[in-house]
Write a protein that holds these residues in place. Structure first.
Motif, PDB file in Angstrom:
ATOM      1  N   PRO A 171     121.038  30.120   4.081  1.00 36.43           N
ATOM      2  CA  PRO A 171     121.148  29.293   5.333  1.00 36.43           C
ATOM      3  C   PRO A 171     120.301  28.507   5.031  1.00 36.43           C
ATOM      4  CG  PRO A 171     121.001  31.627   5.484  1.00 36.43           C
ATOM      5  CD  PRO A 171     120.315  31.891   4.048  1.00 36.43           C
ATOM      6  N   GLU A 172     120.095  27.102   5.252  1.00 41.27           N
ATOM      7  CA  GLU A 172     119.504  26.061   4.952  1.00 41.27           C
ATOM      8  C   GLU A 172     118.056  25.478   5.791  1.00 41.27           C
ATOM      9  OE1 GLU A 172     119.145  21.186   6.065  1.00 41.27           O
ATOM     10  OE2 GLU A 172     120.870  22.474   6.605  1.00 41.27           O
ATOM     11  N   PRO A 173     117.117  26.411   4.493  1.00 40.48           N
ATOM     12  CA  PRO A 173     115.626  26.743   5.898  1.00 40.48           C
ATOM     13  C   PRO A 173     114.829  25.025   6.653  1.00 40.48           C
ATOM     14  CG  PRO A 173     115.590  26.142   2.896  1.00 40.48           C
ATOM     15  CD  PRO A 173     117.166  26.461   3.383  1.00 40.48           C
ATOM     16  N   LEU A 174     114.247  26.197   7.344  1.00 40.02           N
ATOM     17  CA  LEU A 174     113.494  25.088   8.274  1.00 40.02           C
ATOM     18  C   LEU A 174     112.290  25.397   8.335  1.00 40.02           C
ATOM     19  CD1 LEU A 174     115.947  25.195  11.184  1.00 40.02           C
ATOM     20  CD2 LEU A 174     116.021  23.846   9.543  1.00 40.02           C
ATOM     21  N   LEU A 175     111.355  24.019   8.285  1.00 35.69           N
ATOM     22  CA  LEU A 175     109.908  23.865   8.035  1.00 35.69           C
ATOM     23  C   LEU A 175     110.118  23.870   9.986  1.00 35.69           C
ATOM     24  CD1 LEU A 175     107.164  24.028   6.151  1.00 35.69           C
ATOM     25  CD2 LEU A 175     107.364  21.348   7.098  1.00 35.69           C
ATOM     26  N   THR A 176     108.725  25.356  10.246  1.00 37.56           N
ATOM     27  CA  THR A 176     108.555  25.841  11.784  1.00 37.56           C
ATOM     28  C   THR A 176     107.784  25.779  11.533  1.00 37.56           C
ATOM     29  OG1 THR A 176     108.970  28.001  10.708  1.00 37.56           O
ATOM     30  CG2 THR A 176     110.745  26.271  11.929  1.00 37.56           C
ATOM     31  N   ALA A 177     106.764  25.564  12.906  1.00 34.37           N
ATOM     32  CA  ALA A 177     105.401  25.134  13.328  1.00 34.37           C
ATOM     33  C   ALA A 177     104.799  26.560  13.800  1.00 34.37           C
ATOM     34  CB  ALA A 177     105.325  24.551  14.161  1.00 34.37           C
ATOM     35  N   PRO A 178     103.774  27.019  13.896  1.00 30.52           N
ATOM     36  CA  PRO A 178     103.536  28.091  14.441  1.00 30.52           C
ATOM     37  C   PRO A 178     103.657  28.972  15.960  1.00 30.52           C
ATOM     38  CG  PRO A 178     101.697  26.893  12.800  1.00 30.52           C
ATOM     39  CD  PRO A 178     102.939  25.783  13.451  1.00 30.52           C
ATOM     40  N   ASP A 179     104.331  28.450  16.570  1.00 31.64           N
ATOM     41  CA  ASP A 179     104.564  28.683  18.090  1.00 31.64           C
ATOM     42  C   ASP A 179     105.834  29.451  17.994  1.00 31.64           C
ATOM     43  OD1 ASP A 179     105.924  25.871  17.437  1.00 31.64           O
ATOM     44  OD2 ASP A 179     106.232  26.137  20.014  1.00 31.64           O
ATOM     45  N   VAL A 180     107.122  28.986  16.196  1.00 35.75           N
ATOM     46  CA  VAL A 180     108.038  29.864  16.531  1.00 35.75           C
ATOM     47  C   VAL A 180     107.317  30.810  16.221  1.00 35.75           C
ATOM     48  CG1 VAL A 180     110.050  30.004  15.431  1.00 35.75           C
ATOM     49  CG2 VAL A 180     109.100  27.127  15.640  1.00 35.75           C
ATOM     50  N   ALA A 181     106.635  31.455  14.862  1.00 34.91           N
ATOM     51  CA  ALA A 181     106.608  32.471  14.373  1.00 34.91           C
ATOM     52  C   ALA A 181     105.293  33.247  15.551  1.00 34.91           C
ATOM     53  CB  ALA A 181     105.428  32.207  13.835  1.00 34.91           C
ATOM     54  N   VAL A 188     108.547  45.648  13.376  1.00 33.20           N
ATOM     55  CA  VAL A 188     108.285  43.696  13.467  1.00 33.20           C
ATOM     56  C   VAL A 188     106.874  44.548  12.639  1.00 33.20           C
ATOM     57  CG1 VAL A 188     106.283  42.872  15.217  1.00 33.20           C
ATOM     58  CG2 VAL A 188     108.751  44.002  15.915  1.00 33.20           C
ATOM     59  N   VAL A 189     106.274  43.229  11.894  1.00 35.91           N
ATOM     60  CA  VAL A 189     105.286  43.188  10.639  1.00 35.91           C
ATOM     61  C   VAL A 189     103.886  42.142  11.464  1.00 35.91           C
ATOM     62  CG1 VAL A 189     104.798  42.702   8.713  1.00 35.91           C
ATOM     63  CG2 VAL A 189     106.856  43.312   8.988  1.00 35.91           C
ATOM     64  N   SER A 190     102.747  43.110  11.606  1.00 39.56           N
ATOM     65  CA  SER A 190     102.034  42.420  12.057  1.00 39.56           C
ATOM     66  C   SER A 190     101.569  40.740  11.335  1.00 39.56           C
ATOM     67  CB  SER A 190     100.741  43.253  12.002  1.00 39.56           C
ATOM     68  OG  SER A 190     100.214  43.530  10.919  1.00 39.56           O
ATOM     69  N   PRO A 191     100.890  39.954  11.661  1.00 39.49           N
ATOM     70  CA  PRO A 191     100.549  38.744  11.545  1.00 39.49           C
ATOM     71  C   PRO A 191      99.863  39.323  10.299  1.00 39.49           C
ATOM     72  CG  PRO A 191     100.302  38.691  13.433  1.00 39.49           C
ATOM     73  CD  PRO A 191     100.611  39.981  13.452  1.00 39.49           C
ATOM     74  N   ALA A 192      99.028  40.335  10.304  1.00 39.75           N
ATOM     75  CA  ALA A 192      98.070  40.485   9.481  1.00 39.75           C
ATOM     76  C   ALA A 192      98.192  40.631   7.764  1.00 39.75           C
ATOM     77  CB  ALA A 192      96.730  42.104   9.083  1.00 39.75           C
TER      78      ALA A 192
END
Length: 309
Positions: free
Chosen positions: A100-110, A181-185
């Motif tokens: 897929p074509e990669p998209l630079l995304t903002a923190p709110d997406v994560a 699900v993987v934790s942010p840490a």
């Protein structure tokens, strides 16, 4: 879609407000782009679908529309299905692995766990294994929570048929989706460790962060050199990365970013984006590496793309 909104505002005074059709389209634009992108895996094609959606929406009698969001999603879905079938034929002649074509995304997406999961490289590759209608139905139901009646109108099926398709697609995706699900840490630690290994070239550091069954995919599109088929196994992948980075380490810079709501590294040579390497992380280890080098797929790494559910 910048082009669409600019077209819609032509011949208007600087202080005038947009007409109702334009206002509705702009209000839902990011949602419509996300729907199209999840179905197509291509930002360029998603933009084309939005252009087609706007052209059709501009001719609609709004007095006859009960739910503007649902109506716009329906137009977008139908146009994306047409484009998806064309893309399928194009991919048959694609050189090497298609990513897929990669998209630079903002923190709110994560921060939106469900949205981030649905647009991740790993999930988009799973969605690639669904038939076009299955993919549309799954995305509209599981990601955007449309009703069965709304989805039925979008894909020209009965609600009963849509329920069956959802059940079948859900089972297919569940068997292939990321493990949990993987934790942010965990994500930060794995990305930082991988970046250190890339920058130092220490083989053991690479082996420590790669899962035994890690899969590496490269997409050069026949334009840039990339592995022609998946590479599997931590030893093989570590050697491949070590040799590749050794050749360019003196000229490269590495930056951690969010791509499709997930951790990634951007590799630049002489200041230009050369490779986007997205990671899939399970249980603190990297289980998937997706290296996009095709320059035709890197244009959306210059600015953040807004994604919405």
């Amino acid at each position: 879609m910048a082009g669409t909104s600019e077209t819609a505002h032509e011949d208007r005074g600087p202080s005038s407000s947009p007409d109702p059709a334009t206002a509705a389209f702009v209000a839902h634009r990011n949602l419509l782009f996300t729907v199209a992108y999840e179905m197509l895996g291509s930002a360029a094609d998603a933009e084309d679908v939005l252009q087609e959606t706007w052209l059709r929406w501009a001719g609609v009698d709004l007095d006859m529309v009960r739910d503007q969001r649902a109506y716009l999603v329906r137009i977008t879905t139908r146009q994306a299905l047409i484009r998806l079938r064309t893309l399928g034929r194009r991919k048959e002649s694609y050189v090497g692995s298609w990513l897929p074509e990669p998209l630079l995304t903002a923190p709110d997406v994560a921060e939106d766990v469900e949205l981030a999961d649905s647009v991740s490289m790993a999930m988009l590759l799973v969605l690639e294994t669904l038939a076009p209608t299955e993919r549309a139905v799954f995305v509209l139901r599981e990601v955007f929570d449309l009703s069965y009646d709304e989805i039925a109108e979008a894909v020209d099926k009965t609600p009963a048929a849509v329920r069956q398709i959802v059940h079948r697609a859900r089972a297919h995706v569940t068997a292939r989706r990321p493990r949990g699900v993987v934790s942010p840490a965990e994500t930060r630690d794995a990305l930082a460790a991988f970046q250190r290994a890339v920058e130092t070239g220490e083989m053991q550091n690479l082996l420590d962060i790669l899962a035994p069954d890690v899969v590496f995919l490269g997409d050069g599109g026949g334009i840039k050199q990339a592995v022609p088929r998946p590479v599997v196994g931590s030893d093989t992948v570590a050697r491949l990365l070590a040799v590749g980075f050794d050749r360019i380490r003196a000229e490269m810079s590495v930056e951690p970013v969010q791509v499709n709501g997930a951790p990634a590294l951007v590799l630049r040579l002489d200041g230009e984006v050369d490779t986007v390497m997205a990671l899939r992380i399970d249980d603190g280890l990297i289980t998937g590496l997706y290296a996009v080098r095709n320059p035709e797929k890197l244009s959306h790494m210059q600015r953040e793309t807004a994604l919405r559910r």
